[in-house]
Write a protein that holds these residues in place. Structure first.
Motif, PDB file in Angstrom:
ATOM      1  N   TRP A 148       2.332   8.159  -5.241  1.00  0.00           N
ATOM      2  CA  TRP A 148       2.000   9.421  -5.920  1.00  0.00           C
ATOM      3  C   TRP A 148       1.791  10.546  -4.907  1.00  0.00           C
ATOM      4  O   TRP A 148       2.191  11.696  -5.154  1.00  0.00           O
ATOM      5  N   PHE A 149       1.200  10.200  -3.748  1.00  0.00           N
ATOM      6  CA  PHE A 149       0.962  11.233  -2.736  1.00  0.00           C
ATOM      7  C   PHE A 149       2.247  11.539  -1.978  1.00  0.00           C
ATOM      8  O   PHE A 149       2.536  12.707  -1.695  1.00  0.00           O
ATOM      9  N   PHE A 150       3.020  10.511  -1.644  1.00  0.00           N
ATOM     10  CA  PHE A 150       4.279  10.747  -0.947  1.00  0.00           C
ATOM     11  C   PHE A 150       5.215  11.604  -1.795  1.00  0.00           C
ATOM     12  O   PHE A 150       5.988  12.407  -1.260  1.00  0.00           O
ATOM     13  N   LYS A 151       5.107  11.453  -3.123  1.00  0.00           N
ATOM     14  CA  LYS A 151       5.926  12.277  -4.021  1.00  0.00           C
ATOM     15  C   LYS A 151       5.470  13.730  -3.969  1.00  0.00           C
ATOM     16  O   LYS A 151       6.288  14.655  -3.962  1.00  0.00           O
ATOM     17  N   LEU A 193      -4.146  13.875   2.491  1.00  0.00           N
ATOM     18  CA  LEU A 193      -4.429  12.727   1.620  1.00  0.00           C
ATOM     19  C   LEU A 193      -5.911  12.383   1.676  1.00  0.00           C
ATOM     20  O   LEU A 193      -6.541  12.159   0.629  1.00  0.00           O
ATOM     21  N   ALA A 194      -6.470  12.334   2.889  1.00  0.00           N
ATOM     22  CA  ALA A 194      -7.900  12.040   3.028  1.00  0.00           C
ATOM     23  C   ALA A 194      -8.732  13.102   2.303  1.00  0.00           C
ATOM     24  O   ALA A 194      -9.714  12.778   1.637  1.00  0.00           O
ATOM     25  N   ARG A 195      -8.327  14.363   2.421  1.00  0.00           N
ATOM     26  CA  ARG A 195      -9.060  15.434   1.740  1.00  0.00           C
ATOM     27  C   ARG A 195      -8.995  15.265   0.226  1.00  0.00           C
ATOM     28  O   ARG A 195     -10.003  15.396  -0.479  1.00  0.00           O
ATOM     29  N   ASN A 196      -7.801  14.958  -0.295  1.00  0.00           N
ATOM     30  CA  ASN A 196      -7.646  14.798  -1.746  1.00  0.00           C
ATOM     31  C   ASN A 196      -8.460  13.624  -2.275  1.00  0.00           C
ATOM     32  O   ASN A 196      -9.118  13.724  -3.313  1.00  0.00           O
ATOM     33  N   HIS A 235       7.691  17.370   3.063  1.00  0.00           N
ATOM     34  CA  HIS A 235       7.119  17.224   4.403  1.00  0.00           C
ATOM     35  C   HIS A 235       7.453  15.859   4.993  1.00  0.00           C
ATOM     36  O   HIS A 235       7.848  15.757   6.167  1.00  0.00           O
ATOM     37  N   TYR A 236       7.304  14.818   4.161  1.00  0.00           N
ATOM     38  CA  TYR A 236       7.598  13.476   4.667  1.00  0.00           C
ATOM     39  C   TYR A 236       9.098  13.298   4.917  1.00  0.00           C
ATOM     40  O   TYR A 236       9.495  12.657   5.892  1.00  0.00           O
ATOM     41  N   VAL A 261       0.826  -1.207   0.000  1.00  0.00           N
ATOM     42  CA  VAL A 261       0.000   0.000   0.000  1.00  0.00           C
ATOM     43  C   VAL A 261       0.867   1.266   0.000  1.00  0.00           C
ATOM     44  O   VAL A 261       0.487   2.281  -0.585  1.00  0.00           O
ATOM     45  N   PHE A 262       2.062   1.220   0.616  1.00  0.00           N
ATOM     46  CA  PHE A 262       2.939   2.390   0.606  1.00  0.00           C
ATOM     47  C   PHE A 262       3.416   2.688  -0.818  1.00  0.00           C
ATOM     48  O   PHE A 262       3.534   3.850  -1.208  1.00  0.00           O
ATOM     49  N   TRP A 263       3.667   1.642  -1.583  1.00  0.00           N
ATOM     50  CA  TRP A 263       4.069   1.819  -2.979  1.00  0.00           C
ATOM     51  C   TRP A 263       2.904   2.403  -3.786  1.00  0.00           C
ATOM     52  O   TRP A 263       3.097   3.275  -4.634  1.00  0.00           O
TER      53      TRP A 263
END
Length: 584
Positions: free
Chosen positions: A9-12, A88-91, A17-18, A3-5
């Motif tokens: 797209w969001f982590f990028k 992420l939840a908002r997007n 921040h991350y 799931v992290f992979w």
């Protein structure tokens, strides 16, 4: 950890921040290895009888400084990582809602409202947890575990460290096995929650019907049944989740056993000091969190993975009707030519329309009559471009409606459906729904045209009266007229009234139609109705039976033919006469 992979797209997008959050997390983990080592130094000084106040104050000051730094860093990384997970939840919520607005009615026939709501609430919360607590747990457990093991091996004894880590492969195998079981079972739990959500939504919306038919007991029993299924499915998840802590505790117990046994041997042989053994035991205590965190991590990740899979499947479902690449970005106007050879709803072998051909000049009014199921609503739904799987074509202003952008086409059509939907806002807000920027004077004008103005003035707060969910506080006729006023606010090129005058009396119906005739000069109107008085003024009337046109013409022409329309009209006149007590 797939799931992290998949969320890469969001982590990028939030990589800065991350990256900073993870860096601070690593610093915290690194600083966290200091206290056990300091405790070891102090214990050795005590055992040798050489402890001085200066020595003790120095190391206590270092401990206090480390605690303060960790406090600040933990606050910052929480803002960076947990704040990003909320975004992420908002997007995803925005993507889902946008996707819902693009989907055709066929999509909502396949999907239940409660299930869609579960995707936008419970599933999104699980994904948010993965991007927040999941990232924290993964990085913190690996960093803390790695730094602690390095400190144990490099500063105390690599031999004892190796011995203590012998049970770890067993732990890795079992946690991975439990994780796979969690994924499958959590998917079932989410499906059960969706069913319960849908049941709750339906029961609350249909409470009036439930009470009318006296089905409260049966409905509660059905609700309890679905609740039990949710509980059962979540207990199945809990049974696997409950295996993590005992397994980890057992492994930790073995590690402590090895530490005390072999550590004591090393102390006796002079390979370690008592302070080293105390520090090693303290380090082993720090390893408890990474081990427990791994169990928690599998719970979070598998929940997030199952939920994200459900969301992706939903988002991947293509819209049945979409704009062409070269679609016209103009509002259509002009004549309407309806030429359909055959149309049938998905999953229905029977043709809803066949050989339906008519032309409607700009500014004319078309009346459509026919029994329930004769095809009236099918014509309107094709005009609104809710379906495209038909043989033939429909043109508006000389161009196929499929050539226009959906948004522009629907901006030109004011549609008043049979089942009127009002929002839980004020009367004025409902009327101005299509034009929120409209002035109060325009709202009042539309209400007057729909002959609802006087009713509104009698409401408790006038135009500021909140109508309640789905207009529950209004009568059927009031809801119909507010819906008509809302459609008129669009100033549509084509106004469609789909049996939208059925709940008003004959006098009000006549007044509304007269207002429309006076104000909509040069604009096209289509009216479907079971009551022929609503369409007898139309320039053209078509009579439908079993999806085909059986008669077409003006009221006078159809009456002279003495065919199906004539029979319907005479029957309704007779019914009206009976209702009036038989007097002409």
């Amino acid at each position: 950890m797939r799931v992290f992979w998949e969320l890469g797209w969001f982590f990028k997008e939030r990589r800065k921040h991350y990256a900073l959050g993870i860096f601070l997390l690593l610093l915290v983990a690194l600083i966290g290895v200091l206290p056990p080592r300091i405790i070891g130094f102090v214990v050795d000084e005590i055992s040798r009888g050489t402890l001085t106040p200066a020595f003790l104050i120095k190391w206590l000051s270092i401990l206090a400084a480390a605690a303060l730094v960790m406090y600040v860093l933990r606050y910052i990384w929480r803002l960076l990582i947990f704040g990003s997970s909320i975004l992420l939840a908002r997007n995803l919520r925005k993507q889902l809602f946008h996707h819902f607005t693009r989907m055709s009615p066929a999509f909502y026939q396949r999907r239940r409202v409660g299930d869609l709501m579960a995707h936008a609430t419970n599933d999104l919360q699980a994904v948010q947890q993965t991007a927040g607590a999941g990232v924290l747990t993964l990085v913190d457990s690996l960093a803390t575990g790695g730094f602690v093991i390095a400190a144990m091996a490099l500063t105390i004894s690599w031999e004892l460290t190796l011995i203590v880590l012998l049970p770890m492969p067993i732990l890795a195998y079992l946690t991975n096995y439990y994780g796979k079981m969690m994924h499958d079972r959590f998917h079932g739990a989410q499906l059960a929650f969706s069913g319960l959500n849908d049941k709750t939504q339906e029961s609350i919306s249909g409470m009036k019907v439930i009470k009318t038919f006296g089905q409260e007991t049966e409905d509660v029993a059905d609700f309890v049944k679905k609740t039990k299924k949710v509980v059962d499915e979540n207990i199945r998840v809990a049974r696997v989740d409950s295996l993590f802590d005992p397994t980890i505790s057992a492994v930790i117990g073995v590690c402590y056993f090895l530490t005390i046994g072999f550590g004591s041997y090393f102390v006796v042989n002079g390979d370690m000091t008592i302070g080293d053994l105390v520090a090693f035991t303290a380090y082993l205590g720090l390893l408890v969190w990474p081990m427990l965190a791994f169990g928690w991590l599998f719970n979070i990740v598998e929940r997030g993975r199952a939920s994200y899979d459900r969301i992706r499947v939903l988002l991947a479902e293509p819209a049945d009707i979409d704009d062409r690449k070269d679609a016209l970005d103009v509002r259509p106007a002009g004549d309407i030519v309806f030429s359909i050879n055959k149309f049938q709803f998905t999953g229905d072998d029977r043709a809803a329309l066949k050989d339906v051909h008519f032309e409607l000049k700009q500014g004319q009014t078309l009346g459509i009559a026919g029994k329930t199921g004769s095809g009236k609503s099918a014509i309107l739904r094709l005009l609104l471009r809710e379906f495209e799987n038909y043989q033939g074509d429909i043109t508006f202003g000389g161009k196929s409606i499929n050539d226009y952008k959906k948004q522009r086409l629907r901006e030109a059509i004011g549609y008043v459906p049979q089942d009127h939907f009002l929002f839980s806002t004020t009367v004025a807000g409902n009327i101005a729904f299509a034009r929120p920027e409209a002035t109060m004077e325009e709202v009042v004008e539309a209400a007057k045209l729909a002959h609802i103005h006087e009713d509104i003035l009698n409401f408790a707060d006038g135009y500021d009266t909140v109508v309640g969910e789905r207009g529950v506080s209004l009568s059927g006729g009031q809801k119909q007229r507010i819906s008509i006023a809302r459609a008129l606010m669009m100033r549509p090129e084509l106004l469609i009234l789909d049996d939208s005058l059925s709940a008003v009396d004959a006098k009000t119906e006549e007044a509304i139609l007269a207002s429309l005739k006076q104000t909509r000069i040069g604009e096209t109107t289509i009216i479907t109705s079971h009551r022929l008085s609503a369409i007898q003024h139309a320039h053209k009337i078509i009579v439908l039976e079993e999806g085909s046109i059986v008669e077409i013409g003006s009221h006078e022409e159809l009456m002279n033919k003495k065919g199906r329309y004539y029979e319907m009209y005479e029957l309704q006149q007779l019914e009206a006469l009976v209702e009036q007590g038989g007097e002409a």
